[in-house]
Design an enzyme around this catalytic site. Structure first.
Site, short mmCIF file in Angstrom:
data_model
loop_
_atom_site.label_atom_id
_atom_site.label_comp_id
_atom_site.label_asym_id
_atom_site.label_seq_id
_atom_site.Cartn_x
_atom_site.Cartn_y
_atom_site.Cartn_z
N HIS A 1 49.68 58.35 86.70
CA HIS A 1 48.64 58.16 85.74
C HIS A 1 49.46 58.34 84.52
O HIS A 1 49.27 57.53 83.38
CB HIS A 1 47.57 59.32 85.88
CG HIS A 1 46.83 59.33 84.66
ND1 HIS A 1 45.81 58.36 84.39
CD2 HIS A 1 46.76 60.33 83.63
CE1 HIS A 1 45.13 58.84 83.26
NE2 HIS A 1 45.57 60.14 82.97
N ASP B 1 57.73 34.29 62.31
CA ASP B 1 57.64 34.77 63.78
C ASP B 1 58.71 36.37 63.56
O ASP B 1 58.75 36.44 62.63
CB ASP B 1 58.39 33.74 64.66
CG ASP B 1 57.99 33.84 66.22
OD1 ASP B 1 58.09 35.06 66.52
OD2 ASP B 1 57.68 32.97 66.82
N TRP C 1 55.25 63.96 84.77
CA TRP C 1 55.86 62.78 84.11
C TRP C 1 56.89 63.32 82.97
O TRP C 1 58.03 62.44 82.98
CB TRP C 1 54.81 62.30 82.72
CG TRP C 1 54.70 62.94 81.60
CD1 TRP C 1 54.08 64.00 81.26
CD2 TRP C 1 55.12 62.49 80.47
NE1 TRP C 1 54.39 64.46 80.17
CE2 TRP C 1 54.75 63.45 79.45
CE3 TRP C 1 56.08 61.38 79.95
CZ2 TRP C 1 55.18 63.48 78.02
CZ3 TRP C 1 56.33 61.38 78.62
CH2 TRP C 1 56.02 62.35 77.64
N SER D 1 63.62 48.10 77.29
CA SER D 1 62.49 47.15 77.00
C SER D 1 61.96 47.75 75.29
O SER D 1 61.93 46.96 74.42
CB SER D 1 61.37 46.91 77.88
OG SER D 1 60.06 46.65 77.28
N SER D 2 61.66 49.04 75.44
CA SER D 2 61.29 49.69 74.18
C SER D 2 62.28 49.50 73.08
O SER D 2 61.76 49.51 72.04
CB SER D 2 60.95 51.09 74.18
OG SER D 2 60.06 51.45 75.27
N GLU E 1 58.28 61.24 71.29
CA GLU E 1 57.43 60.04 71.86
C GLU E 1 55.90 60.11 71.76
O GLU E 1 55.12 59.08 71.75
CB GLU E 1 57.82 60.28 73.38
CG GLU E 1 56.96 59.53 74.49
CD GLU E 1 57.04 58.10 74.07
OE1 GLU E 1 58.19 57.50 73.80
OE2 GLU E 1 56.22 57.39 74.96
N TYR F 1 54.54 60.84 68.92
CA TYR F 1 54.36 60.47 67.61
C TYR F 1 54.52 58.91 67.83
O TYR F 1 54.01 58.13 66.89
CB TYR F 1 55.11 60.91 66.63
CG TYR F 1 54.73 62.35 66.34
CD1 TYR F 1 53.51 62.63 65.68
CD2 TYR F 1 55.35 63.49 67.09
CE1 TYR F 1 53.20 63.94 65.40
CE2 TYR F 1 54.62 64.80 66.83
CZ TYR F 1 53.57 65.11 66.18
OH TYR F 1 53.22 66.06 65.99
N SER G 1 44.25 53.24 59.27
CA SER G 1 44.41 53.04 57.72
C SER G 1 44.10 51.56 57.44
O SER G 1 43.89 51.27 56.47
CB SER G 1 45.88 53.56 57.65
OG SER G 1 46.03 54.83 57.69
N HIS H 1 58.59 73.87 71.24
CA HIS H 1 57.30 74.31 71.34
C HIS H 1 56.77 73.94 72.72
O HIS H 1 55.80 74.71 72.82
CB HIS H 1 56.34 74.02 70.12
CG HIS H 1 56.01 72.59 69.84
ND1 HIS H 1 55.78 72.05 68.71
CD2 HIS H 1 55.80 71.36 71.04
CE1 HIS H 1 55.68 70.63 69.03
NE2 HIS H 1 55.68 70.57 70.33
N HIS H 2 57.43 73.16 73.30
CA HIS H 2 56.87 72.73 74.77
C HIS H 2 57.38 73.68 75.65
O HIS H 2 57.10 73.63 76.78
CB HIS H 2 57.32 71.31 75.10
CG HIS H 2 56.66 70.12 74.40
ND1 HIS H 2 55.26 69.70 74.54
CD2 HIS H 2 57.01 69.72 72.96
CE1 HIS H 2 54.94 68.81 73.55
NE2 HIS H 2 56.03 68.97 72.85
N THR I 1 49.82 65.67 58.27
CA THR I 1 48.78 65.23 59.21
C THR I 1 47.42 65.42 58.50
O THR I 1 46.44 64.65 58.42
CB THR I 1 48.59 65.86 60.58
OG1 THR I 1 49.93 65.88 61.25
CG2 THR I 1 47.61 65.15 61.56
N LYS J 1 46.69 62.81 55.89
CA LYS J 1 46.29 61.50 56.18
C LYS J 1 44.77 61.72 56.70
O LYS J 1 43.89 61.05 56.24
CB LYS J 1 46.83 61.22 57.71
CG LYS J 1 48.21 60.88 57.59
CD LYS J 1 48.99 60.24 58.83
CE LYS J 1 50.23 59.55 58.44
NZ LYS J 1 49.89 58.14 57.89
N ARG K 1 47.29 73.36 85.46
CA ARG K 1 47.25 71.93 85.54
C ARG K 1 47.90 71.53 86.84
O ARG K 1 48.76 72.46 87.27
CB ARG K 1 47.78 71.37 84.21
CG ARG K 1 49.10 71.79 83.94
CD ARG K 1 49.51 71.43 82.51
NE ARG K 1 49.95 70.09 82.45
CZ ARG K 1 50.64 69.45 81.72
NH1 ARG K 1 51.30 70.22 80.80
NH2 ARG K 1 50.55 67.78 81.68
#
Lengths: 537, 32
Positions: free
Chosen positions: A80, A109, A145, A172-173, A258, A260, A271, A305-306, A331, A334, A453
């Site tokens: 998922h 283009d 993931w 690809s990215s 990622e 972000y 915006s 921090h993860h 943030t 914004k 989780r």
């Protein structure tokens, strides 16, 4: 830029229309066609990933094992996430970039059209390869993931296929990002200076640099997983002198930026939409640009921090705690700017604006829980609980997904030349906005109470909120079918109302695409526009 | 410079940056 015009005039004027039939979509190098392909593919993947989420919520509807085996459940949480991140959200924003960046900067283009086609088809190959692992011996990857070793190394036959799929998606990215940077740097209309670019273009420029910096790191990490499994290396194997925590550091050096990659273009679209429906220029344009760049920079220096619970030195914990808190400043800039844009504006509440306002409110909630988790000692309680699940789903679903919906409603009339059904759009919005909170808000309570989780079964004290969350999930999932209906209906003619070039009142004061016919011709801005909108300055 | 050449040059520079980061990540891990 003048070189483009000169070259265009020089070559023979053969037919510029699209190829006919299915071949058009396979060999196309037109940015609008490729944008459409990306958007349709991501819509399909949104429903595939959504179906997996429905399996998860059905299993968690009540305590005990209901429908699926624990192994398959864990595959579902892993797949998922991978499908939604790499197959739905990222490609959707790349699709928007393909469609809108050339139109917004007055370019004919994308800079490298053949590579553009290749990035899309590599994405399809990567996702199909990933999906094929569901049917392999030992099942699809089930370690989350993040693909943490040593757990992920226990994956069955699917392991090398999943790794190769990540490589393809990464290539690809990177190719997409290179194309976007080259387009923005080299193809802008002469009058379109950097500080006159729409915010969506700015956020994508910064995002593209993020992608080029992080995707190779992720590719490096998974390559090392591959060699650990098949070539007897010990990068992440403690028995051979390696360190599994090293993988976590490398992964999150990729993983945090990622996040972000998915949120900065979200900010860009918000915006773009909010000023149009507030009928005011965007408040603090340049501060928005600098805030985006600041967030991108900070995203590289906060990754651990993860991993507060892995046993870092206290100095490391403190550093990552304070660095993470710093992100709240740009943030906040914004959020205040969007609010100030709406302040005393002549606001109307069409569907794109409704989704955008919900984004501002609900993303702020997701941001605040992020701030809570940045506090290292407190994070020891939140780590690996449903509080985390609630937090990042608030930043991804009512933020990125809502803004993608907003973008769909905002630009569908431009893309198709038809107006969507506003009443069904509003119904879609209200059902989504209410059910998304029923779905994710209770997960904060579950997490605080200690529910971990990635588990298929849980203790009975978590039963009530899980049931409520699942009901919210089913309603949210079902209401997205309304969006599918609207997209198909609008493509087929929508309300039957022929839309003007501008579609939305005075939209052409904000961005160049609204100066073109709806739908725009196959080739646009073969001659760069002489002037560009200056509403924001 | 012609815009086509400029595009290709930009792409080459970015590919070199991405490739360097990939190699650097693995070398950094090797040196742990």
């Amino acid at each position: 830029m003048s070189a483009v015009v000169a070259e265009h005039d020089e070559h023979d004027h053969h037919d510029h229309g699209p190829a006919k039939g299915l071949l058009r979509w396979i060999i196309t190098t037109n940015h609008k066609d490729i944008g459409t392909l990306y958007l349709l593919f991501s819509l399909i993947m949104f429903f595939v990933g959504g179906a997996m989420a429905m399996v998860i919520r059905a299993e968690l509807f009540e305590p005990g094992m209901q429908f699926v085996e624990p192994q398959f459940f864990n595959s579902m949480t892993t797949m998922h996430a991978l499908v939604m991140v790499f197959g739905a959200v990222m490609p959707a924003f790349v699709g928007l970039a393909n469609w809108m960046i050339p139109l917004m900067i007055g370019a004919p283009d994308m800079a490298l059209p053949r590579m553009n086609n290749m990035s899309f088809w590599l994405l399809v190959a990567g996702i199909l390869l990933l999906a094929s692992t569901l049917f392999m011996e030992g099942g699809a990857p089930a370690g989350g993931w993040t693909l943490y070793p040593p757990l992920i190394l226990q994956t069955g036959k699917a392991f090398p296929f999943a790794i190769f799929s990540v490589h393809l998606l990464g290539i690809s990215s990177i190719m997409g990002a290179i194309n976007i940077i080259a387009t923005i740097f080299n193809m802008r209309a002469p009058a379109m200076t950097l500080m006159k670019m729409p915010l969506f273009v700015w956020t994508w420029l910064i995002t593209a640099f993020l992608l080029i910096a992080i995707m190779p790191v992720f590719a490096g990490a998974v390559t090392m997983l591959l060699t650990d499994r098949f070539f007897d290396t010990s990068f992440f194997d403690a028995a051979g002198g390696g360190d599994p925590v090293l993988y976590q550091h490398i992964f999150w050096f990729f993983g945090h930026p990622e996040v972000y990659v998915m949120i900065l273009p979200t900010f860009g679209v918000a915006s773009t939409i909010i000023p149009v429906f507030a009928r005011k220029p965007l408040f603090g344009y340049s501060s928005m640009v600098y805030a985006t760049a600041s967030i991108a920079f900070l995203s590289f220096i906060v990754w651990a921090h993860h991993m507060f619970t892995v046993g870092m030195p206290i100095a490391g914990e403190l550093y990552f705690m304070y660095a993470t808190m710093l992100i709240a400043i740009p943030t906040g800039v914004k959020v205040f700017n969007w609010t100030a844009t709406m302040w005393k504006g002549s606001m109307t509440f069409e569907t794109p604006m409704l989704f955008s306002i919900a984004f501002v409110v609900l993303f702020t909630m997701g941001g605040f829980t992020g701030l809570m988790m940045s506090v290292a000692p407190v994070d020891f309680q939140y780590h690996d609980t449903y509080f985390i699940v609630a937090h990042f789903h608030y930043t991804l679903v009512p933020a990125s997904i809502f803004i993608l919906m907003a973008a769909g409603y905002y630009w569908l009339p431009k893309w198709t030349g038809h107006m969507y059904n506003e009443r069904i759009g509003q119904l879609h919005f209200w059902l989504s906005a209410i059910s998304v909170n029923v779905l994710f808000f209770p997960q904060h309570f579950l997490g605080l109470a200690g529910m971990p989780r990635r588990i298929p079964d849980y203790a009975v004290q978590f039963a009530d909120w899980n049931m409520i969350s699942s009901i919210g999930g089913f309603i949210f999932g079902a209401s997205q079918l309304l969006f599918l209906y609207i997209v198909i209906d609008t493509i087929k003619g929508g309300t039957g109302e022929k839309v003007s070039n501008e579609v939305w009142e005075d939209a052409s004061k904000h961005s160049l695409e609204w100066t073109l016919p709806s739908p725009p011709p196959y080739h646009t801005f073969t001659t760069p526009p002489a002037t560009v909108p200056s509403e924001h300055f | 410079m012609d815009v086509k050449k400029k595009n290709i040059l930009t792409a080459i520079i970015l590919v070199i940056i991405a490739g360097t980061i990939y190699v650097f990540a693995v070398i950094k891990a090797l040196s742990q």
